[in-house]
Design a protein around this motif. Structure first.
Motif, PDB file in Angstrom:
ATOM      1  N   ASP A 157       0.682  -1.385  -0.034  1.00 29.63           N
ATOM      2  CA  ASP A 157      -0.239  -0.050  -0.045  1.00 29.63           C
ATOM      3  C   ASP A 157       0.956   1.355   0.010  1.00 29.63           C
ATOM      4  O   ASP A 157       0.266   2.345   0.060  1.00 29.63           O
ATOM      5  N   TRP A 158       2.096   1.052   0.197  1.00 25.47           N
ATOM      6  CA  TRP A 158       2.810   2.194  -0.132  1.00 25.47           C
ATOM      7  C   TRP A 158       3.649   2.650  -1.532  1.00 25.47           C
ATOM      8  O   TRP A 158       4.357   3.519  -1.573  1.00 25.47           O
ATOM      9  N   PHE A 159       3.086   1.903  -2.198  1.00 24.00           N
ATOM     10  CA  PHE A 159       3.611   2.083  -3.851  1.00 24.00           C
ATOM     11  C   PHE A 159       2.561   2.534  -4.911  1.00 24.00           C
ATOM     12  O   PHE A 159       1.385   2.241  -4.793  1.00 24.00           O
ATOM     13  N   VAL A 160       3.104   3.155  -5.943  1.00 19.17           N
ATOM     14  CA  VAL A 160       2.426   3.597  -6.807  1.00 19.17           C
ATOM     15  C   VAL A 160       1.616   2.535  -7.656  1.00 19.17           C
ATOM     16  O   VAL A 160       2.455   1.345  -8.018  1.00 19.17           O
ATOM     17  N   VAL A 161       0.520   2.763  -8.000  1.00 14.72           N
ATOM     18  CA  VAL A 161      -0.462   1.597  -8.744  1.00 14.72           C
ATOM     19  C   VAL A 161      -1.109   2.361  -9.849  1.00 14.72           C
ATOM     20  O   VAL A 161      -1.835   3.382  -9.593  1.00 14.72           O
ATOM     21  N   ASN A 162      -1.564   1.762 -10.874  1.00 15.66           N
ATOM     22  CA  ASN A 162      -2.467   2.462 -12.133  1.00 15.66           C
ATOM     23  C   ASN A 162      -3.947   2.282 -11.659  1.00 15.66           C
ATOM     24  O   ASN A 162      -4.047   1.588 -10.659  1.00 15.66           O
ATOM     25  N   GLU A 188      -5.793   0.195 -12.480  1.00 12.44           N
ATOM     26  CA  GLU A 188      -6.160  -1.346 -12.462  1.00 12.44           C
ATOM     27  C   GLU A 188      -5.596  -1.964 -11.087  1.00 12.44           C
ATOM     28  O   GLU A 188      -5.498  -3.177 -11.050  1.00 12.44           O
ATOM     29  N   GLY A 189      -4.859  -0.937 -10.380  1.00 14.73           N
ATOM     30  CA  GLY A 189      -3.988  -1.703  -9.269  1.00 14.73           C
ATOM     31  C   GLY A 189      -2.800  -2.323  -9.579  1.00 14.73           C
ATOM     32  O   GLY A 189      -2.335  -3.027  -8.534  1.00 14.73           O
ATOM     33  N   GLU A 190      -2.205  -2.079 -10.707  1.00 17.75           N
ATOM     34  CA  GLU A 190      -0.944  -2.602 -11.072  1.00 17.75           C
ATOM     35  C   GLU A 190       0.175  -1.879 -10.647  1.00 17.75           C
ATOM     36  O   GLU A 190       0.147  -0.536 -10.862  1.00 17.75           O
ATOM     37  N   CYS A 206      -1.145   8.068  -9.923  1.00 22.38           N
ATOM     38  CA  CYS A 206      -1.076   7.095  -8.882  1.00 22.38           C
ATOM     39  C   CYS A 206      -2.546   6.675  -8.286  1.00 22.38           C
ATOM     40  O   CYS A 206      -3.587   7.534  -7.911  1.00 22.38           O
ATOM     41  N   HIS A 207      -3.070   5.699  -8.413  1.00 19.85           N
ATOM     42  CA  HIS A 207      -4.311   5.202  -7.718  1.00 19.85           C
ATOM     43  C   HIS A 207      -4.513   4.449  -6.660  1.00 19.85           C
ATOM     44  O   HIS A 207      -5.547   3.835  -6.318  1.00 19.85           O
ATOM     45  N   CYS A 208      -3.279   4.539  -5.896  1.00 21.13           N
ATOM     46  CA  CYS A 208      -3.403   3.926  -4.467  1.00 21.13           C
ATOM     47  C   CYS A 208      -4.362   4.349  -3.527  1.00 21.13           C
ATOM     48  O   CYS A 208      -5.058   5.469  -3.937  1.00 21.13           O
ATOM     49  N   LEU A 209      -4.749   3.631  -2.669  1.00 12.80           N
ATOM     50  CA  LEU A 209      -5.633   4.034  -1.760  1.00 12.80           C
ATOM     51  C   LEU A 209      -5.470   5.487  -0.999  1.00 12.80           C
ATOM     52  O   LEU A 209      -6.221   6.195  -0.719  1.00 12.80           O
ATOM     53  N   ASN A 210      -4.189   5.775  -0.829  1.00  6.19           N
ATOM     54  CA  ASN A 210      -3.708   7.084   0.044  1.00  6.19           C
ATOM     55  C   ASN A 210      -4.113   8.036  -0.983  1.00  6.19           C
ATOM     56  O   ASN A 210      -4.549   9.081  -0.703  1.00  6.19           O
ATOM     57  N   CYS A 211      -3.716   8.036  -2.206  1.00  6.89           N
ATOM     58  CA  CYS A 211      -3.970   9.228  -3.383  1.00  6.89           C
ATOM     59  C   CYS A 211      -5.527   9.329  -3.412  1.00  6.89           C
ATOM     60  O   CYS A 211      -6.023  10.423  -3.555  1.00  6.89           O
ATOM     61  N   ARG A 212      -6.199   8.228  -3.596  1.00  5.93           N
ATOM     62  CA  ARG A 212      -7.788   8.075  -4.000  1.00  5.93           C
ATOM     63  C   ARG A 212      -8.149   9.247  -2.714  1.00  5.93           C
ATOM     64  O   ARG A 212      -9.043   9.914  -2.757  1.00  5.93           O
ATOM     65  N   ALA A 213      -7.899   8.452  -1.451  1.00  4.53           N
ATOM     66  CA  ALA A 213      -8.532   9.092  -0.365  1.00  4.53           C
ATOM     67  C   ALA A 213      -8.286  10.673  -0.022  1.00  4.53           C
ATOM     68  O   ALA A 213      -8.994  11.555   0.426  1.00  4.53           O
ATOM     69  N   LYS A 214      -6.949  10.912  -0.314  1.00  9.96           N
ATOM     70  CA  LYS A 214      -6.357  12.089  -0.138  1.00  9.96           C
ATOM     71  C   LYS A 214      -7.053  13.153  -1.117  1.00  9.96           C
ATOM     72  O   LYS A 214      -7.421  14.448  -0.688  1.00  9.96           O
ATOM     73  N   PHE A 215      -7.008  12.864  -2.349  1.00  7.46           N
ATOM     74  CA  PHE A 215      -7.570  13.739  -3.276  1.00  7.46           C
ATOM     75  C   PHE A 215      -9.155  14.142  -2.997  1.00  7.46           C
ATOM     76  O   PHE A 215      -9.556  15.057  -3.205  1.00  7.46           O
TER      77      PHE A 215
END
Length: 711
Positions: A109-114, A116-118, A169-178
């Motif tokens: 969960d600390w890393f960049v994903v697209n 699609e979660g990749e 980045c579409h990780c959970l952190n970016c999605r929630a923060k945005f």
């Protein structure tokens, strides 16, 4: 200057050195040799690899990857201790934007994903997300560990901005923060018509600035007020937009800015480096030190990490930086080199810098022409074509002003009001996207008697890149935009079968003084686009009109179809306050940036000279392409002349200096009563002549550069 023990390290460390250590340097590196090189290059500070992507010390953090050859050694500790023994400042180099597969497996969960979660993977390393606990918690622990064990003066990191704008980045952190901060879902792709994407752009800048503040909070908490986290920046504002580095915000936070801009590029040439110094000092202040990493390995069409950069190429880049207020910082990759020629590149320049450092700091530029730039324009006008829309017009004016030996300073659009009192002329180089407050600052500058040169779409868009309902500078220019463009729009083919850019300016019988020098022609080659405008009062009058394109091949067909139009391409006039106004409806700045056609460069320079109305502080006569930087330091005038004649060939490298001269230099004294003139490169005194408020000095010859001191 540099021996003042009361000053903090960032106020007295002028010369820097960096050996970017590789993983096998713990096995083969010779620290004693490098200590001698430190002395030879007169460095006062060094940057030493510490941690992040590769640890060079025995870290207690198990997931921090250690250099392959480290074994039981403490390479960072050994080098840092040796540097301290030499009396040097020490910065710990970090690289924090990627980590190993083991690290990813432990904290996916600390890393960049697209979308699609990749995960994003390059060369077996996983890119870390700037909004995750990798940045927020783990890196602070690394910083704390290094501070507790080694007490460095600070930290650098040339990868602190994380992934570029190419990856959302579409990780959970970016999605929630945005969602929490912007109130929208993340955009799924680059789309400048999507409000969410435009807001993601601005938000991405703020996220990086937030981490800058966090890291400095950590280093100062554990290392004291002078333990600074410095990142690294690139001084070209058109390039830094790709990494979301806000140069203005970083500059306002910086007492020293570490610049990673190691060599010239194909467009901007050597003159870019003096501009680097002026631009970064413009956002950080002239009291700040701006060290810049300068490559000793080969860069260009092909890069060779172990090959020695040609000596003249390295040295002229260093000299140009010094002329613009940059502090020299040699850079080698690897502690062991088989091409030892690279170690002869920097020492002569560094030794000269030490001998003359009292003239190179605590000074202010003497320049009354401001070339305006902004991050908003790069982003929201440049969009995905910053080279064509922003970089070419910017470079066009830089080159034209440099060739004409007109002193100028880059000014951020937010700083117009701050700098206005020192400026005679503002230049807007197709600065299309502007905020309301920036437009108001330009308006007030002209209403106070200031002079304005502007081009193309300047001020026609708001800060989001949206077309304004009304041209905000109409009240001072008496000109209305029709929001129509004709001619060669965008990048054009060079194939003769395509002739959209085969267009011209038609010159009238009665010529404005800006057209001086063109008496023997009725046309001028153009090659660009024209913004259609309408004059609504008598503030501006047209100086030349547009000739549309016509076939260029075969030659039998190459005759002018429309020899005249009523479409103005250049307009000039005067505001009621007395301020002079000049508008290039035709994008001469962009065309000159693209082609370097001398006619176009002369038009740009003539317009600025006319706008300045004989108030420029410097005149330089004589042959050559000379970059002239003028400064005031207490009771001194300081002029640094760099000879760029024949220096910017591409592809290629500077193989030899082409001396030019004699050169006659005249400067406005501004109340100074000179008693001596010294030429610090030639190593002799000069005999000046005085005339009213001007001093004139003859320089017989300039090879690479000359430093003239008048006091």
């Amino acid at each position: 200057m540099s021996n003042d023990a009361a000053l903090p390290w960032y106020r007295k460390t002028y010369r820097w050195g960096q050996t970017n250590l590789t993983e096998m340097d713990p096995v083969y590196g010779d620290l004693s040799w490098w200590k001698e090189y430190w002395r030879k290059t007169r460095v006062q500070g060094v940057i030493i690899n510490a941690g992040g992507i590769v640890a060079y010390y025995p870290s207690s953090l198990k997931l921090q990857y250690r250099a392959e050859g480290l074994g039981e050694q403490d390479l960072f500790g050994d080098w840092a201790a040796a540097a301290r023994q030499e009396g040097l400042s020490v910065l710990a180099r970090m690289d924090i934007n990627r980590a190993t597969k083991e690290f990813y497996n432990a904290h996916p969960d600390w890393f960049v994903v697209n979308s699609e979660g990749e995960p994003l993977i390059v060369e077996g390393r996983y890119f870390s997300c700037i909004n995750s606990d990798y940045y927020k918690k783990y890196i602070p622990e690394v910083l704390k560990e290094i501070i507790v064990n080694y007490r460095p003066d600070g930290f650098t990191d040339n990868s602190w901005t994380g992934v570029s704008r190419k990856s959302i980045c579409h990780c959970l952190n970016c999605r929630a923060k945005f969602k929490a901060e912007v109130g929208l879902e993340l955009p799924t792709a680059s789309n400048w018509n999507d409000p969410a994407y435009r807001k993601w752009i601005k938000w991405s800048y703020s996220c990086r600035t937030e981490n800058w503040d966090l890291f400095n909070q950590v280093t100062q908490e554990h290392g004291g007020a002078d333990c600074l986290w410095l990142g690294m920046v690139n001084a070209n504002p058109v390039k830094t937009h790709a990494s979301f580095c806000d140069l203005k915000e970083v500059g306002e936070r910086s007492v020293i800015m570490m610049c990673d801009h190691q060599s010239r590029d194909t467009l901007n040439g050597f003159e870019q480096n003096s501009l680097n110094g002026h631009l970064l000092h413009g956002v950080a202040g002239w009291d700040s030190i701006i060290p810049e990493s300068m490559s000793n390995y080969i860069r260009g069409e092909r890069s060779f990490r172990q090959g020695s950069n040609p000596a003249n190429e390295t040295r002229l880049w260093m000299v140009e930086g010094i002329a613009g207020g940059i502090s020299p910082w040699y850079h080698h990759v690897g502690a062991v080199q088989k091409d030892r020629r690279q170690f002869d590149n920097a020492p002569p320049v560094m030794q000269w810098h030490e001998e003359n450092e009292r003239y190179l700091y605590n000074r202010r530029p003497v320049a009354n022409v401001g070339l305006i730039w902004s991050q908003e324009n790069i982003e929201f006008y440049g969009n995905d074509d910053t080279y064509e829309k922003v970089e070419l017009p910017w470079h066009g004016f830089v080159r034209a002003l440099t060739r004409a030996r007109i002193p100028f300073i880059p000014v951020h659009a937010d700083h117009i009001a701050r700098e206005a009192a020192n400026l005679e002329v503002l230049i807007l180089p197709d600065l299309a996207a502007m905020t309301d407050s920036q437009c108001l600052a330009v308006q007030r500058f002209v209403e106070s008697g200031g002079n304005l040169v502007f081009t193309g779409a300047s001020a026609t868009l708001n800060e989001w890149g949206e077309t304004r309902a009304r041209f905000p500078l109409q009240s001072i220019t008496g000109m209305e935009h029709l929001f129509k463009v004709e001619g060669a729009v965008g990048k054009q083919s060079s194939d003769w079968a395509f002739f959209n850019a085969h267009n011209y300016f038609n010159l009238p019988d009665n010529r404005h003084e800006v057209l001086a020098g063109f008496e023997n022609t009725e046309i001028l080659p153009f090659g660009g686009q024209v913004h259609r405008v309408q004059i609504v009062d008598e503030s501006l009058t047209e100086l030349a009109t547009y000739i549309p394109s016509y076939p260029i091949y075969p030659p039998e067909f190459s005759w002018v179809r429309t020899p005249q139009t009523d479409i103005p391409v250049m307009l000039a006039g005067q505001h009621s306050s007395g301020g002079r106004l000049f508008y290039f409806a035709g994008d001469v700045d962009r065309c000159y940036g693209r082609t370097h056609l001398p006619d176009l460069g002369e038009l740009l320079a003539n317009a600025v000279k006319w706008a300045a109305a004989d108030k420029l502080p410097l005149k330089v006569e004589g042959p050559g392409y000379l970059d002239c930087k003028l400064y005031r330091q207490e009771n001194r005038l300081i002029l640094h002349i760099v000879n760029l004649s024949g220096a910017n060939q591409h592809p290629g490298y500077l193989e030899e200096y082409l001396p030019v001269g004699p050169i006659t230099v005249s400067l406005k004294l501004e109340g100074l009563q000179p008693s001596s003139v010294q030429l610090k490169v030639a190593g002799r005194e000069a005999i000046p002549t005085l005339d009213d408020s001007w001093i004139t000095v003859r320089v017989d010859s300039v090879a690479d550069h000359e430093l003239i001191i008048i006091e």
